[in-house]
Design a protein around this motif. Structure first.
Motif, PDB file in Angstrom:
ATOM      1  N   TYR B 148       6.719  20.132 -10.765  1.00  0.00           N
ATOM      2  CA  TYR B 148       5.601  19.199 -10.910  1.00  0.00           C
ATOM      3  C   TYR B 148       4.566  19.749 -11.895  1.00  0.00           C
ATOM      4  O   TYR B 148       3.959  19.009 -12.674  1.00  0.00           O
ATOM      5  CB  TYR B 148       4.945  18.914  -9.553  1.00  0.00           C
ATOM      6  CG  TYR B 148       5.852  18.203  -8.564  1.00  0.00           C
ATOM      7  CD1 TYR B 148       6.977  17.494  -8.990  1.00  0.00           C
ATOM      8  CD2 TYR B 148       5.581  18.212  -7.200  1.00  0.00           C
ATOM      9  CE1 TYR B 148       7.805  16.845  -8.093  1.00  0.00           C
ATOM     10  CE2 TYR B 148       6.398  17.567  -6.287  1.00  0.00           C
ATOM     11  CZ  TYR B 148       7.520  16.888  -6.738  1.00  0.00           C
ATOM     12  OH  TYR B 148       8.325  16.245  -5.840  1.00  0.00           O
ATOM     13  N   GLN B 149       4.377  21.054 -11.867  1.00  0.00           N
ATOM     14  CA  GLN B 149       3.446  21.685 -12.807  1.00  0.00           C
ATOM     15  C   GLN B 149       3.925  21.486 -14.246  1.00  0.00           C
ATOM     16  O   GLN B 149       3.174  21.106 -15.139  1.00  0.00           O
ATOM     17  CB  GLN B 149       3.358  23.184 -12.457  1.00  0.00           C
ATOM     18  CG  GLN B 149       2.929  24.071 -13.600  1.00  0.00           C
ATOM     19  CD  GLN B 149       1.422  24.106 -13.756  1.00  0.00           C
ATOM     20  OE1 GLN B 149       0.770  24.931 -13.142  1.00  0.00           O
ATOM     21  NE2 GLN B 149       0.878  23.211 -14.550  1.00  0.00           N
ATOM     22  N   SER B 150       5.223  21.736 -14.414  1.00  0.00           N
ATOM     23  CA  SER B 150       5.810  21.590 -15.730  1.00  0.00           C
ATOM     24  C   SER B 150       5.715  20.138 -16.201  1.00  0.00           C
ATOM     25  O   SER B 150       5.378  19.849 -17.350  1.00  0.00           O
ATOM     26  CB  SER B 150       7.268  22.038 -15.656  1.00  0.00           C
ATOM     27  OG  SER B 150       7.790  22.231 -16.919  1.00  0.00           O
ATOM     28  N   PHE B 151       6.000  19.224 -15.282  1.00  0.00           N
ATOM     29  CA  PHE B 151       5.907  17.793 -15.568  1.00  0.00           C
ATOM     30  C   PHE B 151       4.506  17.434 -16.059  1.00  0.00           C
ATOM     31  O   PHE B 151       4.334  16.723 -17.064  1.00  0.00           O
ATOM     32  CB  PHE B 151       6.264  17.027 -14.282  1.00  0.00           C
ATOM     33  CG  PHE B 151       6.084  15.548 -14.357  1.00  0.00           C
ATOM     34  CD1 PHE B 151       6.857  14.768 -15.226  1.00  0.00           C
ATOM     35  CD2 PHE B 151       5.163  14.908 -13.535  1.00  0.00           C
ATOM     36  CE1 PHE B 151       6.702  13.396 -15.275  1.00  0.00           C
ATOM     37  CE2 PHE B 151       5.000  13.531 -13.578  1.00  0.00           C
ATOM     38  CZ  PHE B 151       5.772  12.773 -14.455  1.00  0.00           C
ATOM     39  N   ALA B 152       3.504  17.987 -15.380  1.00  0.00           N
ATOM     40  CA  ALA B 152       2.119  17.712 -15.764  1.00  0.00           C
ATOM     41  C   ALA B 152       1.833  18.225 -17.176  1.00  0.00           C
ATOM     42  O   ALA B 152       1.161  17.558 -17.969  1.00  0.00           O
ATOM     43  CB  ALA B 152       1.166  18.367 -14.764  1.00  0.00           C
TER      44      ALA B 152
END
Lengths: 511, 343
Positions: B148-152
């Motif tokens: 999710y961090q990477s997605f953000a």
């Protein structure tokens, strides 16, 4: 040292826990070559006394004489160094180590380099196991063994330390009938070699099988030290509970009604339970006997939907979907698992919430809980099932095993299911609570439920059940009329898979 | 039972209730934390006169709202005996999506609804993998923490998006930063959320199921609770509160950022644990979580006011966490012992 010499003398042992006197000036004399039974209801102080002797608890008063010399055990290591070994119901083996490593844990044989001498370890472990006639390869990991074999490994470890006193704290509570018999013969052998044995149990047959003297405790007080087998079982129970228990099982005639449960070819995919078929009528109590691993436990779990299974189960003619507890409950099966702590109780929650766990669907509308109805129903159930707790808000962990079990049973019984499946309903609870539970499950049967009682204790099955199904190696080997059976014949089926040869029908019920 | 006995026992019941009302406060697992807030607050009030001003106290509440909202969801997860490591990353992902859809022309309400749905959806991914694919919650949420961090970061190449001048943002800004008389709107929002989340835990069958799964999963299953579904719902709730938290965050910062504050996850979990919810599951509640958030907030505020470098704050929060859980454990142990003696 000669047999019958006094080995340990405990004098005036007292122990207080805040607010309660667990032991009040209790004496106990243990002699070499003698099995001494220590008995009493749960909470009578027998385990505390044993823990003092094993160095696990310090007493507040009194002294312990070992070979006439006063000793003080600061910790279990002190006691072990003096030859006192305790085997408790909670096993203390390291599951990821091998059998041999466990037997010699803390005293592994070393070679000249200071490393573990593996060949010698293997040799000595094999010898220790063979002495006990335990057939386990020493290099097996303990986690791969059954509970029974683990218990025997534990005993092998105790004996290989050259123990002079073995304390068995309810050591048979997780064993089947056959394993218990083996354990008792081991104890008898050690006794004859001159070892002193202190056996804590409230199982009558075990007490009479090997003990020559029994000490009875009640509420932390020494009630009596009586010779065995001169003192009868009835007298012993009377001493334990402090009152006469007339007919322990309280079996009453219940007129069976229509067939409520039909089981056809019920089996589990792992083969622990081979296809079994039987039926049950309303008001009938069907006992289920068998050794550990015989499939009797799996029968209960399969009926309760706790494990996947195949076959046909019908309640009042309607088929029940298998393998899902919710479907089983909806179909009217009330399942009480044998593992009270692991599968039935929420130990950190209150008595109230433990009751209500089984009633959430009835107590809520549109997902909202009716706490008023909950309080009312829980109050009624506590009264109906005789749960002794100061308030429904106390954590269930503060209750005795018997009271906890009454909550678990009451939770199922209150739903008035068509079929009750009870797995080891009286395991680990005291005599008084057992009698109440026999009464409760007969009440449920009288109210029209079909009851299946799975138990490792043949006497209670013979005392309460109408018919007894016996399992052997996963197969249902026969269903016997309880009134025409006795312990010996059922045990034979459980151990050998068939009736003794030639099959001779014995009349009369259990003595 | 005679009439007199019945009367006596009723009287005893009443007495027992009164007594329990008196002792319930002191026996609550969060009582120690509450007491500590008062002591620390008293100390600060004397040493740092600014501390006891209305503006400062409200500032503590406002600046801890994000943690509070996330911690409410985390409380459910921890009561059920699990843990959600992904909440902070999930909130960052929601935050970036909010920035992008506002730029793309979403109006106020559809944007907020989208973010809440996205939070629930990302939470549902966690829940699905845990419940139905049967992967450990630690593995799943550690994985999604990173995903999710990477997605953000990917969404806008790591650059934050200012929404300050976007008209669709104005109502959210007004809500998060507004006041009703002397009370910040966000305080009222926090309290309403607390009541809802607490009410669900206490007065719904679902809430009971959450406790049941945390204290004994197998007992819950055998008593007819649909354990996988409830666990999935719990992670959806955690995702939903993370989405809500991201909206509060944006409302305060006026920009959507993909950077995950590394201390947020720690603070959220610490607040829940300080509030008396046990890592072992089955115990605790959202009120304790509120006390935990406030405690950490007051201490942090006190350190700032006293001019202590922010580098020290992590050390202090960490020590408080360990000490609080340790003392809580001791208190519980002694209480259990006392209770065991009585029966």
């Amino acid at each position: 040292m000669r047999r019958g010499d006094v080995f340990i003398e405990m004098k005036g042992i007292s122990k207080r826990f805040p607010g309660v006197r667990a032991l009040d000036s209790v004496d106990l004399t243990l002699r070499t070559g003698e099995v001494h039974a220590l008995t009493g209801e749960n909470g009578s102080g027998k385990s505390t006394l044993a823990r003092v002797l094993a160095g696990l608890t310090h007493s507040d008063g009194g002294q312990i004489l070992l070979d006439g010399q006063p000793v003080q055990f600061q910790n279990p290591a002190d006691a072990i160094a003096r030859g006192i070994v305790m085997i408790s119901q909670e096993l203390t083996l390291a599951p990821t180590l091998t059998v041999a490593e466990n037997i010699f844990l803390g005293r592994l044989p070393r070679n000249r380099l200071g490393l573990v001498d593996l060949p010698r370890l293997q040799r000595e472990a094999t010898a220790a196991l063979e002495r006990l006639n335990v057939h386990v390869p020493p290099q097996t990991r303990v986690s791969d063994l059954t509970v029974e074999l683990r218990q025997e490994v534990e005993i092998a470890r105790a004996l290989s330390t050259g123990a002079r006193l073995i304390i068995l704290d309810e050591a048979t509570s997780s064993l089947s009938e056959a394993a218990t018999t083996r354990l008792l013969s081991l104890i008898a052998k050690e006794r004859d070699k001159g070892t002193a044995v202190l056996m804590i149990t409230h199982r009558m047959p075990e007490i009479y099988a090997v003990s020559s003297v029994a000490t009875v405790l009640r509420d932390g007080l020494l009630v009596a030290e009586v010779p065995l087998p001169a003192t009868g079982a009835g007298e012993l129970v009377r001493l334990m509970v402090g009152r006469e228990i007339g007919d322990f099982y309280g079996k009453r005639p219940i007129e069976p009604g229509a067939t409520v449960l039909e089981v056809e070819g019920l089996s589990t995919p792992d083969g622990a339970l081979q296809p079994a078929s039987f039926s049950l009528r309303q008001g009938e109590i069907l006992g289920v006997a068998g050794l550990v691993g015989s499939g009797k436990a799996e029968l209960g779990q399969a009926l309760g939907g706790a494990i996947p299974s195949h076959g046909k189960v019908r309640i009042k003619g309607k088929p029940v979907a298998l393998g899902d507890p919710r479907r089983a409950i909806a179909a009217g099966i009330g399942f009480v698992p044998d593992d009270r702590k692991g599968a039935a109780l929420m130990l950190v929650r209150s008595v109230r919430e433990n009751f209500a766990l089984g009633w959430l669907d009835r107590l809520s509308r549109y997902g909202l809980l009716n706490t008023r109805a909950e309080a009312r129903d829980v109050g009624a159930a506590m009264k109906d099932y005789g749960v002794a707790a100061s308030s429904p808000a106390v954590p269930i962990s503060t209750l005795s095993g018997g009271n906890q079990q009454k909550v678990v049973l009451g939770r199922s019984f209150t739903r008035a299911p068509s079929v009750l499946v009870l797995s080891e309903p009286t395991r680990g609870i005291d005599v008084g609570a057992k009698a109440e539970i026999y009464r409760l499950l007969q009440d449920a049967a009288a109210a029209g439920a079909g009851v299946i009682m799975i138990s490792s204790e043949l006497p209670e099955l013979l005392g309460v059940a109408d018919r007894i199904a016996v399992f052997f190696q996963g197969e249902l080997r026969g269903i016997f009329d309880a009134a025409a059976s006795d312990e010996e014949m059922l045990a034979h089926v459980a151990v050998a898979g068939q009736l003794p040869d030639p099959p001779q029908p014995k009349d009369g019920g259990p003595a | 039972m005679s009439a007199e006995d019945a009367h006596n026992s009723r009287a005893a019941d009443r007495f027992a209730h009164r007594q329990s009302a008196l002792t319930r406060l002191t026996h609550a697992p969060w009582f120690g934390a509450l007491l500590s807030i008062l002591l620390v607050g008293l100390f600060l009030a004397f040493t740092q006169p600014v501390f006891a001003t209305w503006a400062n106290v409200m500032n503590i509440i406002k600046s801890n709202s994000v943690v509070f909202v996330l911690a409410l969801g985390a409380t459910y997860v921890i009561i059920a005996g699990a843990i959600d490591l992904s909440v902070a990353s999930l909130a960052a992902a929601c935050s970036m999506v909010y920035g992008l859809i506002l730029v793309a022309g979403f109006s106020t309400v559809p944007a907020i609804v989208t973010i809440l749905l996205l939070g629930a959806f990302l939470g549902a991914i966690n829940g699905f993998l845990i419940s139905y694919v049967r992967i450990s919650f630690l593995v799943v949420t550690l994985g999604t923490l990173s995903i999710y961090q990477s997605f953000a970061l990917i969404l806008n190449s790591g650059t934050s998006i200012s929404v300050y001048s976007n008209p669709a943002f104005k109502p959210l800004y007004a809500f998060v930063n507004g006041s009703l008389g002397p009370f910040p709107v966000i305080l009222i929002f926090d309290l309403v959320l607390l009541l809802i989340m607490g009410g669900i835990l206490r007065y719904s069958a679902f809430g009971r199921a959450v406790y049941a799964i945390g204290s004994n999963r197998e007992a819950a299953r055998l008593n007819g609770i649909n354990v996988p579904l409830v666990v999935m719902a719990i992670f959806i709730i955690a995702g939903l509160t993370a989405g809500l938290g991201s909206l509060v965050q944006i409302g305060r910062l006026t920009s959507a950022s993909a950077d995950v504050d590394p201390t947020i996850l720690m603070t959220v979990l610490a607040a829940v644990l300080i509030g008396g919810t046990a890592f072992t599951g089955g115990e605790g509640g959202v009120f304790g979580t509120m006390v935990g958030v406030l405690f950490l907030g007051v201490v942090q505020n006190g350190l700032t006011l006293s001019g202590v470098s922010s580098f020290w704050q992590g050390m202090v929060s960490g020590l408080i966490l360990i000490a609080a859980v340790w003392i809580g454990g001791l208190r519980q142990l002694s209480r259990r012992r006392k209770q065991a003696d009585r029966t």
